[in-house]
Motif scaffolding. Structure first.
Motif, PDB file in Angstrom:
ATOM      1  N   ARG A 264       0.598  -1.399   0.082  1.00  0.00           N
ATOM      2  CA  ARG A 264      -0.282   0.176  -0.117  1.00  0.00           C
ATOM      3  C   ARG A 264       0.797   1.300   0.129  1.00  0.00           C
ATOM      4  NH1 ARG A 264      -2.681  -0.964   4.129  1.00  0.00           N
ATOM      5  NH2 ARG A 264      -1.561   0.494   5.759  1.00  0.00           N
ATOM      6  N   VAL A 265       1.888   1.217   0.884  1.00  0.00           N
ATOM      7  CA  VAL A 265       2.867   2.329   0.800  1.00  0.00           C
ATOM      8  C   VAL A 265       3.787   2.511  -0.564  1.00  0.00           C
ATOM      9  CG1 VAL A 265       4.959   3.302   1.954  1.00  0.00           C
ATOM     10  CG2 VAL A 265       3.182   2.326   3.113  1.00  0.00           C
ATOM     11  N   ALA A 266       3.886   1.616  -1.156  1.00  0.00           N
ATOM     12  CA  ALA A 266       4.542   1.751  -2.329  1.00  0.00           C
ATOM     13  C   ALA A 266       3.768   2.096  -3.603  1.00  0.00           C
ATOM     14  CB  ALA A 266       5.049   0.281  -2.969  1.00  0.00           C
TER      15      ALA A 266
ATOM     16  N   GLU B 136       1.950   6.923  -6.757  1.00  0.00           N
ATOM     17  CA  GLU B 136       0.772   7.730  -7.104  1.00  0.00           C
ATOM     18  C   GLU B 136       1.306   9.107  -6.962  1.00  0.00           C
ATOM     19  OE1 GLU B 136      -2.684   8.791  -8.967  1.00  0.00           O
ATOM     20  OE2 GLU B 136      -1.810   6.612  -8.834  1.00  0.00           O
ATOM     21  N   ARG B 137       1.939   9.452  -5.884  1.00  0.00           N
ATOM     22  CA  ARG B 137       2.317  10.734  -5.622  1.00  0.00           C
ATOM     23  C   ARG B 137       3.327  11.055  -6.654  1.00  0.00           C
ATOM     24  NH1 ARG B 137       3.058   9.902  -0.619  1.00  0.00           N
ATOM     25  NH2 ARG B 137       5.375   9.377  -0.657  1.00  0.00           N
ATOM     26  N   VAL B 138       4.245  10.148  -6.946  1.00  0.00           N
ATOM     27  CA  VAL B 138       5.441  10.634  -7.865  1.00  0.00           C
ATOM     28  C   VAL B 138       4.723  10.939  -9.344  1.00  0.00           C
ATOM     29  CG1 VAL B 138       7.257   9.715  -9.207  1.00  0.00           C
ATOM     30  CG2 VAL B 138       7.117   9.438  -6.712  1.00  0.00           C
ATOM     31  N   LYS B 139       3.485  10.162  -9.475  1.00  0.00           N
ATOM     32  CA  LYS B 139       2.925  10.464 -10.854  1.00  0.00           C
ATOM     33  C   LYS B 139       2.373  11.731 -11.061  1.00  0.00           C
ATOM     34  CE  LYS B 139       2.082   5.814 -12.162  1.00  0.00           C
ATOM     35  NZ  LYS B 139       0.732   4.653 -12.386  1.00  0.00           N
TER      36      LYS B 139
ATOM     37  N   THR C  61       2.294  17.684 -12.505  1.00  0.00           N
ATOM     38  CA  THR C  61       1.979  19.206 -12.117  1.00  0.00           C
ATOM     39  C   THR C  61       3.316  20.030 -12.346  1.00  0.00           C
ATOM     40  OG1 THR C  61       2.688  18.462  -9.855  1.00  0.00           O
ATOM     41  CG2 THR C  61       0.399  18.647 -10.534  1.00  0.00           C
ATOM     42  N   THR C  62       4.514  19.517 -11.973  1.00  0.00           N
ATOM     43  CA  THR C  62       5.738  20.231 -12.293  1.00  0.00           C
ATOM     44  C   THR C  62       6.820  19.593 -13.114  1.00  0.00           C
ATOM     45  OG1 THR C  62       6.701  18.995 -10.329  1.00  0.00           O
ATOM     46  CG2 THR C  62       5.679  21.179  -9.832  1.00  0.00           C
ATOM     47  N   PRO C  63       7.361  20.548 -14.248  1.00  0.00           N
ATOM     48  CA  PRO C  63       8.367  19.815 -15.105  1.00  0.00           C
ATOM     49  C   PRO C  63       9.546  19.295 -14.231  1.00  0.00           C
ATOM     50  CG  PRO C  63       8.514  21.954 -15.234  1.00  0.00           C
ATOM     51  CD  PRO C  63       7.386  21.866 -14.255  1.00  0.00           C
ATOM     52  N   SER C  64      10.022  18.228 -14.670  1.00  0.00           N
ATOM     53  CA  SER C  64      11.369  17.573 -14.074  1.00  0.00           C
ATOM     54  C   SER C  64      12.625  17.784 -14.967  1.00  0.00           C
ATOM     55  CB  SER C  64      11.240  16.197 -13.724  1.00  0.00           C
ATOM     56  OG  SER C  64      10.870  15.486 -14.720  1.00  0.00           O
TER      57      SER C  64
END
Length: 258
Positions: free
Chosen positions: A27-29, A34-37, A42-45
């Motif tokens: 679940r944590v993974a 999802e948070r990384v996606k 939202t922000t360019p890397s």
């Protein structure tokens, strides 16, 4: 028999219906992925290829001290720059002041030299000043001068033949006083008055005499005062007054002054 053959639901079936509890690590993974996606959307890397990973482990006090040192060095650099500019300006002002002083000294030396040269010609300058003063005095004193000798010669030439001038009285203007004008209306301005006595062997024609003297230089008017007969000689004497204006001035000193 029928009771024994009736099958009971297995434990695995009950677990499948109820749902199996997920693993916490999974679940944590999943949440992390999802948070990384979401962050990527939202922000360019920025992707650095071949970059060397580095971590600044210095304390904040060291970094602040370094920034303060840079600020101090910049301030000292500004002070040095200002000092250089001030020094250049001071040197330029000193150079200009020195040049101005040299120019002033040179001008003073030339003035002194000219004064010394003028002192050698003092007598000449005094003579020139005296000459200019005399010329000015002549110009003022001769401003009202009339050449009477040629003027009387012109007057005599205008008279009829056989007439001789026996007496002349002249009253003319002076440089210091304005000539008195007549109070009688319709008489022109004058600067001199001639009163003459002329003798004629015959009875003179006074109007002809008056017309003859109109050609004189600066003539204003003429009047026959009287005509008398001398019984002993049988000659006639005419007393005449002639007025002349400033056109009769000879102006020789004014021309000389110019």
């Amino acid at each position: 028999m029928s009771q024994s053959t009736k099958s009971k639901p297995s434990r695995s079936g009950r677990s499948r219906r109820r749902g199996v509890a997920p693993d916490p690590a999974l679940r944590v993974a999943a949440e992390t992925a999802e948070r990384v996606k979401r962050q990527r959307r939202t922000t360019p890397s920025e992707i650095v290829v071949g970059g060397r990973p580095s971590v600044d482990l210095l304390p904040t006090e060291v970094l602040a001290d370094r920034r303060g040192s840079r600020v101090v060095r910049r301030m000292w650099a500004g002070v040095v720059l200002v000092a250089i500019v001030v020094g250049i300006a001071t040197a330029g002002a000193s150079l200009l002041s020195s040049q101005a002083h040299d120019d002033l000294t040179h001008a003073q030396d030339e003035t002194l030299s000219l004064l010394q040269q003028q002192a050698n010609y003092r007598e000449v300058r005094d003579t020139e000043a005296g000459t200019a003063l005399r010329e000015a005095a002549q110009s003022v004193g001769g401003a009202t001068e009339i050449a009477w000798q040629p003027y009387l010669a012109s007057l005599k030439a205008s008279l009829p033949a056989g007439v001789e001038i026996t007496g002349v009285a002249i009253d003319s203007a002076t440089p210091l006083e304005t000539y008195a004008q007549a109070d009688t209306p319709l008489q022109g301005q004058r600067v001199a008055t001639l009163t003459i006595d002329a003798q004629s062997p015959t009875l003179p024609s006074v109007p002809s005499w008056l017309d003859a003297v109109k050609g004189l230089k600066g003539f204003v008017d003429a009047t026959a005062n009287s005509v008398t007969l001398d019984p002993t000689t049988g000659t006639y004497t005419v007393n005449m007054t002639i007025h002349v204006d400033q056109a009769a001035f000879d102006g020789k000193y004014q021309d000389k002054g110019e």
